[in-house]
Write an enzyme that holds these catalytic residues in place. Structure first.
Site, PDB file in Angstrom:
ATOM      1  N   GLY A 290       0.839  -1.192   0.000  1.00 23.32           N
ATOM      2  CA  GLY A 290       0.000   0.000   0.000  1.00 23.32           C
ATOM      3  C   GLY A 290       0.868   1.234   0.000  1.00 23.32           C
ATOM      4  O   GLY A 290       2.038   1.189   0.393  1.00 23.32           O
TER       5      GLY A 290
ATOM      6  N   GLN B 261       2.993   9.931   1.315  1.00 14.54           N
ATOM      7  CA  GLN B 261       4.294   9.251   1.352  1.00 14.54           C
ATOM      8  C   GLN B 261       5.167   9.589   0.154  1.00 14.54           C
ATOM      9  O   GLN B 261       6.366   9.332   0.178  1.00 14.54           O
ATOM     10  CB  GLN B 261       4.095   7.725   1.412  1.00 14.54           C
TER      11      GLN B 261
ATOM     12  N   CYS C  48       5.968  -0.344   7.164  1.00 14.48           N
ATOM     13  CA  CYS C  48       5.566   0.829   6.391  1.00 14.48           C
ATOM     14  C   CYS C  48       6.752   1.226   5.523  1.00 14.48           C
ATOM     15  O   CYS C  48       7.892   1.241   5.993  1.00 14.48           O
ATOM     16  CB  CYS C  48       5.200   1.963   7.346  1.00 14.48           C
ATOM     17  N   LEU C  49       6.504   1.533   4.269  1.00 14.19           N
ATOM     18  CA  LEU C  49       7.607   1.917   3.375  1.00 14.19           C
ATOM     19  C   LEU C  49       8.311   3.180   3.866  1.00 14.19           C
ATOM     20  O   LEU C  49       9.467   3.419   3.530  1.00 14.19           O
ATOM     21  CB  LEU C  49       7.096   2.130   1.950  1.00 14.19           C
TER      22      LEU C  49
ATOM     23  N   HIS D 230      -4.194   1.297   7.613  1.00 10.79           N
ATOM     24  CA  HIS D 230      -2.843   1.871   7.635  1.00 10.79           C
ATOM     25  C   HIS D 230      -2.739   3.034   6.639  1.00 10.79           C
ATOM     26  O   HIS D 230      -2.254   4.120   6.972  1.00 10.79           O
ATOM     27  CB  HIS D 230      -1.843   0.761   7.300  1.00 10.79           C
ATOM     28  N   GLU D 231      -3.209   2.809   5.402  1.00  8.37           N
ATOM     29  CA  GLU D 231      -3.057   3.852   4.372  1.00  8.37           C
ATOM     30  C   GLU D 231      -3.956   5.051   4.666  1.00  8.37           C
ATOM     31  O   GLU D 231      -3.566   6.196   4.441  1.00  8.37           O
ATOM     32  CB  GLU D 231      -3.354   3.280   2.980  1.00  8.37           C
TER      33      GLU D 231
ATOM     34  N   HIS E 189      -2.368   7.330   7.008  1.00  4.65           N
ATOM     35  CA  HIS E 189      -1.376   8.222   6.388  1.00  4.65           C
ATOM     36  C   HIS E 189      -2.032   9.521   5.919  1.00  4.65           C
ATOM     37  O   HIS E 189      -1.414  10.585   5.958  1.00  4.65           O
ATOM     38  CB  HIS E 189      -0.725   7.545   5.174  1.00  4.65           C
TER      39      HIS E 189
END
Ligand code: NI
Length: 481
Positions: free
Chosen positions: A43, A48, A85-86, A127-128, A131
């Site tokens: 995701g 991000q 998480c990226l 999660h996304e 963000h």
């Protein structure tokens, strides 16, 4: 596209709603999906990649979801699991999420879409969407662990960010490692890493490299090791030879002489695991838990010759949870500290740092943990003893005496005094007055202490009930000297 990593303010902004799906939004969505695949993520949210728009892409293996203005309309159940998480390469956080969510959004044709998700997809969506509100996994973490950053993420298609400062890093234990990684990730040039010499440790007393040395080797950075005398005699020259702009010091463990403090162009900055001026000294994390504080944090200071006395460049508070041990709090502080150091370097690099002197207020100090700090004094209140046990977990552990040998206490619970055996038992502090869920309850100066996890000398850790059964503990048995 380059994925922003922690410390980047883009990750903390609340993203703006998308008013209309334009051609450029479609291009952005496609580029994000491609980036997510290149980084092998499941995701990615627009913040991000530095875009403040409510747009996420998610693909957990069941196909690509592109969601514009997603909102969670219903959530139920709960799941607890580790999540990455990226934007936090090398970090896993244990996060509680709803088990099922209903998400409403629009697609790239501007049509409404509804998504019913469960399990891992539900987790990824939450999660996304977090963000989009500037919320990251650290904010929700019950616990964190660091892992080797995914090799795929490492070779991600970085637009090389300009190396802004020539940084020397000085640190020794695990606490310092996230900051070293974060500085390297943020695009500064780490010109060298200073750490203490290898020391014998562990069962075989074999020589072990410090955690920072291991991390520096993984990052391919030059390492200089030295103890007190080498630091005094040679380190200033080393920093000059490295043409150092600034030195970042995190739990290095050796006092720096004035010549070293002056050697880098911008001096030395230090990350300390407390809200200075509180808890100057060697054991700030343990002391804050022992003293029963509900809030602690990290401070970055411009170092001077005093002990943790320099001007404050940045501070960040974090709550101490009732179940926090020194171990869990250490992990969170080290990650938050890494973020704050990167932000501070950004301010220093751009001339926007505003050092302020530490308040002169009388503050608790953080003396190192001494042998007497580990001994349970049963005449003290149960609440205080519970904090002592949490503060000394995972190292070195609080202990008492049981049948002439040392008994370590790893997990305890302060019980309510009125729940204590009412049957007229001997309530002498240190005496076993009953059991709670099979675990022994011990009388203290005030209230009972339930021993949930203990470790008799020479034995593995065991539950309190295994201790009661294995050793046939009867009510009235005394613990302590
Ligand atoms: Ni993420």
């Amino acid at each position: 596209m380059r994925v922003r990593t922690f410390g980047d303010p883009a990750l903390r902004r609340k993203a703006a709603p998308v008013s209309r799906v334009t051609a450029s939004l479609k291009r952005l969505a496609r580029a994000m999906a491609k980036t997510m695949q290149e980084y092998r993520g499941v995701g990615l949210a627009a913040p991000q990649v530095g875009v403040s728009s409510r747009l996420v892409v998610v693909d957990v293996g069941d196909g690509l979801h592109i969601l514009v203005n997603p909102t969670i309309t219903q959530a139920d159940g709960s799941q607890v699991d580790w999540e990455g998480c990226l934007s936090y390469p090398g970090l896993l956080a244990e996060v509680e999420r709803a088990q099922r969510v209903s998400v409403q959004a629009t697609d790239l044709d501007g049509r409404p879409v509804w998504l019913e998700a469960e399990g891992f997809l539900a987790r990824a969506l939450q999660h996304e969407i977090d963000h989009l509100d500037g919320v990251v996994i650290l904010d929700r973490a019950r616990a964190v662990q660091t892992i080797e950053p995914d090799a795929a993420a490492e070779v991600g298609p970085e637009e090389a960010s300009p190396a802004r400062l020539r940084v020397a890093f000085m640190g020794t234990p695990e606490f310092a490692v996230p900051t070293l990684r974060a500085i390297a990730d943020a695009g500064h040039q780490v010109v060298g890493v200073v750490t203490q010499p290898d020391r014998p440790a562990g069962r075989g007393r074999r020589s072990q490299p410090p955690a920072v040395k291991v991390a520096a080797s993984q990052l391919g950075l030059p390492v200089w090791q030295g103890g007190r005398s080498e630091v005094r005699e040679r380190l200033a020259g080393v920093l000059e030879a490295w043409d150092t702009d600034i030195a970042v010091v995190v739990a290095f463990g050796v006092i720096l002489p004035a010549a070293v403090l002056r050697a880098p162009r911008l001096g030395c900055i230090n990350l300390h695991a407390s809200l200075l001026p509180a808890y100057r000294g060697a054991a700030p994390i343990q002391r804050a838990i022992m003293d029963g504080h509900e809030v602690t944090g990290v401070t970055v200071i411009q170092m001077d010759e005093g002990m943790d006395t320099g001007d404050i460049l940045a501070r960040r508070e974090i709550p101490i949870q009732p179940e926090d041990t020194a171990g869990t709090l250490h992990d969170r502080l080290s990650l938050v500290g890494a973020q704050v150091v990167v932000q501070t370097l950004e301010l220093l690099a751009t001339g926007r740092a505003r050092p302020t002197p530490q308040p002169a207020a009388a503050s608790p100090v953080a003396d190192r943990i001494r042998a007497q700090d580990e001994v349970i004094d049963w005449t003290r209140p149960a609440e205080e003893l519970a904090r002592q046990v949490r503060a000394l977990n995972p190292r070195p552990g609080a202990h008492t005496v049981f049948r002439g040998h040392r008994l370590k206490l790893w997990t305890v619970e302060a019980g309510r005094p009125d729940r204590l055996a009412p049957g007229g038992h001997d309530l002498v502090p240190g005496s076993v007055v009953g059991t709670a869920g099979g675990d022994p309850v011990v009388a203290t100066g005030q209230g009972g202490l339930v021993l949930r996890e203990v470790q008799p000398a020479g034995k593995p850790r065991m539950s309190g009930s295994d201790l009661v059964n294995g050793y046939r503990i009867a009510t009235g048995e005394r613990l302590g000297p």
